[in-house]
Scaffold this motif. Structure first.
Motif, PDB file in Angstrom:
ATOM      1  N   ALA A  96       0.842  -1.201   0.000  1.00  0.00           N
ATOM      2  CA  ALA A  96       0.000   0.000   0.000  1.00  0.00           C
ATOM      3  C   ALA A  96       0.879   1.253   0.000  1.00  0.00           C
ATOM      4  N   GLN A  97       1.955   1.216   0.792  1.00  0.00           N
ATOM      5  CA  GLN A  97       2.853   2.378   0.851  1.00  0.00           C
ATOM      6  C   GLN A  97       3.563   2.596  -0.486  1.00  0.00           C
ATOM      7  N   LYS A  98       3.932   1.480  -1.112  1.00  0.00           N
ATOM      8  CA  LYS A  98       4.581   1.569  -2.430  1.00  0.00           C
ATOM      9  C   LYS A  98       3.608   2.176  -3.449  1.00  0.00           C
ATOM     10  N   GLU A  99       2.381   1.709  -3.401  1.00  0.00           N
ATOM     11  CA  GLU A  99       1.377   2.231  -4.340  1.00  0.00           C
ATOM     12  C   GLU A  99       1.125   3.724  -4.087  1.00  0.00           C
ATOM     13  N   HIS A 100       1.119   4.095  -2.814  1.00  0.00           N
ATOM     14  CA  HIS A 100       0.872   5.499  -2.481  1.00  0.00           C
ATOM     15  C   HIS A 100       2.029   6.383  -2.960  1.00  0.00           C
ATOM     16  N   ASP A 101       3.264   5.890  -2.784  1.00  0.00           N
ATOM     17  CA  ASP A 101       4.427   6.641  -3.276  1.00  0.00           C
ATOM     18  C   ASP A 101       4.353   6.804  -4.791  1.00  0.00           C
ATOM     19  N   GLU A 102       3.897   5.742  -5.442  1.00  0.00           N
ATOM     20  CA  GLU A 102       3.791   5.804  -6.904  1.00  0.00           C
ATOM     21  C   GLU A 102       2.739   6.854  -7.308  1.00  0.00           C
ATOM     22  N   PHE A 103       1.657   6.888  -6.577  1.00  0.00           N
ATOM     23  CA  PHE A 103       0.599   7.879  -6.832  1.00  0.00           C
ATOM     24  C   PHE A 103       1.178   9.299  -6.719  1.00  0.00           C
ATOM     25  N   ALA A 104       1.903   9.538  -5.608  1.00  0.00           N
ATOM     26  CA  ALA A 104       2.496  10.875  -5.409  1.00  0.00           C
ATOM     27  C   ALA A 104       3.486  11.185  -6.534  1.00  0.00           C
ATOM     28  N   HIS A 138      -6.726  11.655 -21.347  1.00  0.00           N
ATOM     29  CA  HIS A 138      -5.365  11.187 -21.102  1.00  0.00           C
ATOM     30  C   HIS A 138      -5.389  10.539 -19.709  1.00  0.00           C
ATOM     31  N   VAL A 139      -5.191   9.226 -19.664  1.00  0.00           N
ATOM     32  CA  VAL A 139      -5.355   8.494 -18.401  1.00  0.00           C
ATOM     33  C   VAL A 139      -4.006   8.024 -17.852  1.00  0.00           C
ATOM     34  N   HIS A 140      -3.699   8.417 -16.606  1.00  0.00           N
ATOM     35  CA  HIS A 140      -2.515   7.883 -15.913  1.00  0.00           C
ATOM     36  C   HIS A 140      -3.020   6.813 -14.952  1.00  0.00           C
ATOM     37  N   GLU A 141      -2.618   5.584 -15.147  1.00  0.00           N
ATOM     38  CA  GLU A 141      -3.080   4.507 -14.245  1.00  0.00           C
ATOM     39  C   GLU A 141      -2.072   4.294 -13.131  1.00  0.00           C
ATOM     40  N   ILE A 142      -2.577   4.072 -11.925  1.00  0.00           N
ATOM     41  CA  ILE A 142      -1.674   3.716 -10.823  1.00  0.00           C
ATOM     42  C   ILE A 142      -2.080   2.347 -10.269  1.00  0.00           C
ATOM     43  N   GLN A 143      -1.118   1.639  -9.680  1.00  0.00           N
ATOM     44  CA  GLN A 143      -1.413   0.314  -9.124  1.00  0.00           C
ATOM     45  C   GLN A 143      -2.316   0.450  -7.908  1.00  0.00           C
ATOM     46  N   SER A 173      -3.883  -2.619  -5.964  1.00  0.00           N
ATOM     47  CA  SER A 173      -4.423  -3.811  -5.301  1.00  0.00           C
ATOM     48  C   SER A 173      -4.628  -3.578  -3.808  1.00  0.00           C
ATOM     49  N   GLU A 174      -3.793  -2.748  -3.167  1.00  0.00           N
ATOM     50  CA  GLU A 174      -3.925  -2.533  -1.721  1.00  0.00           C
ATOM     51  C   GLU A 174      -4.652  -1.239  -1.355  1.00  0.00           C
ATOM     52  N   LEU A 175      -4.317  -0.143  -2.042  1.00  0.00           N
ATOM     53  CA  LEU A 175      -4.945   1.139  -1.693  1.00  0.00           C
ATOM     54  C   LEU A 175      -6.466   1.052  -1.794  1.00  0.00           C
ATOM     55  N   SER A 176      -6.955   0.299  -2.765  1.00  0.00           N
ATOM     56  CA  SER A 176      -8.401   0.246  -3.006  1.00  0.00           C
ATOM     57  C   SER A 176      -9.160  -0.406  -1.851  1.00  0.00           C
ATOM     58  N   ARG A 177      -8.474  -1.134  -0.984  1.00  0.00           N
ATOM     59  CA  ARG A 177      -9.178  -1.829   0.103  1.00  0.00           C
ATOM     60  C   ARG A 177      -9.754  -0.870   1.148  1.00  0.00           C
ATOM     61  N   GLY A 178      -9.296   0.382   1.123  1.00  0.00           N
ATOM     62  CA  GLY A 178      -9.856   1.368   2.063  1.00  0.00           C
ATOM     63  C   GLY A 178     -11.111   2.014   1.521  1.00  0.00           C
ATOM     64  N   ARG A 179     -11.536   1.604   0.327  1.00  0.00           N
ATOM     65  CA  ARG A 179     -12.756   2.116  -0.328  1.00  0.00           C
ATOM     66  C   ARG A 179     -12.652   3.577  -0.727  1.00  0.00           C
ATOM     67  N   GLY A 180     -11.579   3.889  -1.435  1.00  0.00           N
ATOM     68  CA  GLY A 180     -11.451   5.244  -1.967  1.00  0.00           C
ATOM     69  C   GLY A 180     -10.436   5.228  -3.087  1.00  0.00           C
ATOM     70  N   GLY A 181     -10.590   6.111  -4.060  1.00  0.00           N
ATOM     71  CA  GLY A 181      -9.704   6.135  -5.218  1.00  0.00           C
ATOM     72  C   GLY A 181      -8.840   7.387  -5.257  1.00  0.00           C
ATOM     73  N   PRO A 182      -8.232   7.650  -6.412  1.00  0.00           N
ATOM     74  CA  PRO A 182      -7.317   8.790  -6.546  1.00  0.00           C
ATOM     75  C   PRO A 182      -7.914  10.137  -6.121  1.00  0.00           C
ATOM     76  N   ARG A 183      -9.196  10.360  -6.395  1.00  0.00           N
ATOM     77  CA  ARG A 183      -9.764  11.645  -5.962  1.00  0.00           C
ATOM     78  C   ARG A 183      -9.830  11.716  -4.441  1.00  0.00           C
ATOM     79  N   CYS A 184     -10.271  10.625  -3.821  1.00  0.00           N
ATOM     80  CA  CYS A 184     -10.369  10.620  -2.350  1.00  0.00           C
ATOM     81  C   CYS A 184      -9.000  10.768  -1.690  1.00  0.00           C
ATOM     82  N   MET A 185      -7.953  10.295  -2.377  1.00  0.00           N
ATOM     83  CA  MET A 185      -6.620  10.297  -1.764  1.00  0.00           C
ATOM     84  C   MET A 185      -5.879  11.612  -1.942  1.00  0.00           C
TER      85      MET A 185
END
Ligand SMILES: NC(=[NH2+])NCCC[C@H](N)C(=O)O
Length: 378
Positions: free
Chosen positions: A15-23, A348-353, A355-367
């Motif tokens: 989850a932390q790796k995915e969050h770093d990737e998002f940032a 133009h879509v930037h996809e981020i990984q 599998s873990e972040l989504s378990r908190g029930r929120g996506g890129p806008r919520c984060m």
């Protein structure tokens, strides 16, 4: 899990790796990313502010002022450096970390087996919700569930004390000292004078009228609030889980919020004297066209509107896109049908990984929570 509003347990390192990737995706695309823990600790500018902040946080965590437990917690946390203290509050304080010489009444009546003295705040990675930047100000939110109510205290300190924000004329359109709740996931800034707000599990009609009135009478530049009623359930807890703006004239919409005639209940609010006028409408597309002065607009259905794919992808925030520029969005990679349809509609879509972040029930806008938006008037 229900107590902390999670449906599953994320695998933390991933989850932390995915969050770093998002940032990183945000930074690579020109966004300045600010972290909440840094902002809060930088806002604690004097020992006096630290004392007051801690006392309020401890009181809002349910401990009576001057009680044995409150005093012990204060001593324990106050001895830490600012950043350490702030992260520790976010992570929660376990019972075995502090030594309580006598049990106070609240302690004695609590569940002995429960390991936390002060609950953690895992939903803080959804920075969207405790506050929302609107024009030259903010709504600092009274949140719905106990698991999240302390979160908005952080923003109060940032706005009044952080060197970047204090004394900059940032208005507070509605503060957190209210009974009626509102959350940022329901507050969608559509342009510099139109706002959409979800009437949802988390946001009451009273709070919407309240903030509309404040925006209309305090020179915010806002003259239109569209209150949109969505179902009350955990999968669709906020408007941004089913509807987001992604371009001047493009939106994602989860098809399940519209009835067979493509309708939904909307109340349009405008200033009227010192109050608010309210008009009921049902056609989302028409209402948006009028409010945003558009000849046409593109409502893009989550999961391409498929009755199985749409709810499946919505559950993992397939409608929760974060626009970082008009027509440019960040989304979860797992929602591949929705991503594909967004691309077909020219985004133009930037996809981020995810599998873990989504378990908190929120996506890129919520984060994320935009603090400052460039003037992108067409
Ligand atoms: N803006 C949003 N949709 N935020 C999602 C928040 C999810 C979080 N677990 C909650 O229930 O509060």
């Amino acid at each position: 899990m229900p107590r902390l509003l999670f449906d599953d347990i994320p695998y933390l390192p991933i989850a932390q790796k995915e969050h770093d990737e998002f940032a990183q995706v945000l930074k690579t695309n020109g966004v300045e990313v600010l972290y909440l823990d840094d902002l809060v600790s930088e806002s604690i500018t004097t020992s006096e502010v630290k004392r007051e902040f801690l006392n309020r946080m401890i009181a809002e965590s349910g401990f009576k002022e001057e009680s044995e437990t409150a005093n012990t917690l204060f001593e324990y946390l106050n001895n830490m450096g600012n950043l350490e203290m702030v992260t520790h509050i976010m992570e929660g304080v376990r019972k075995d970390e502090v030594e309580l010489s006598s049990l106070d009444l609240k302690e004695a009546s609590g569940d002995k087996a429960y390991p936390f003295l002060m609950d953690p705040m895992p939903n803080l990675y959804f920075t969207r919700d405790p506050a929302a930047a609107i024009g030259n100000g903010l709504s600092i939110n009274k949140m719905t569930y106990k698991a999240r109510q302390r979160e908005s205290l952080f923003m109060e300190y940032i706005i009044s004390n952080h060197p970047k924000f204090a004394n900059q004329g940032v208005q507070v359109w509605r503060n957190r000292n209210h009974f009626n709740h509102i959350e940022g996931g329901d507050e969608l800034v559509l342009n510099d004078h139109v706002l959409a707000i979800g009437i949802s599990q988390r946001t009451t009609a009273e709070a919407i009228e309240d903030i509309a009135k404040s925006l209309f009478t305090k020179n915010s530049g806002y003259d239109t609030v569209l209150a949109i009623k969505i179902p009350h359930n955990h999968a669709m807890m906020h408007l941004d889980t089913v509807f987001t703006m992604i371009n001047y004239d493009q939106f994602t919409v989860h098809p399940a919020i519209l009835n067979q005639n493509q309708q939904i209940d909307i109340w349009i609010m405008h200033p009227k004297g010192q109050g608010v006028s309210v008009k009921h409408e049902r056609n989302l597309k028409e209402v948006l066209k009028v409010a945003l002065k558009l000849d046409d607009l593109d409502l893009i259905p989550t999961g391409n509107g498929d009755p199985i794919v749409a709810p499946r992808e919505q559950w993992n925030d397939g409608s929760n896109t974060l626009a970082i520029a008009p027509g440019e969005v960040v989304t979860y990679d797992r929602n591949y049908v929705s991503n594909d349809i967004l691309r077909k509609h020219g985004l133009h879509v930037h996809e981020i990984q995810s599998s873990e972040l989504s378990r908190g029930r929120g996506g890129p806008r919520c984060m994320s929570m935009p603090i400052y938006r460039e003037d992108l008037k067409k």
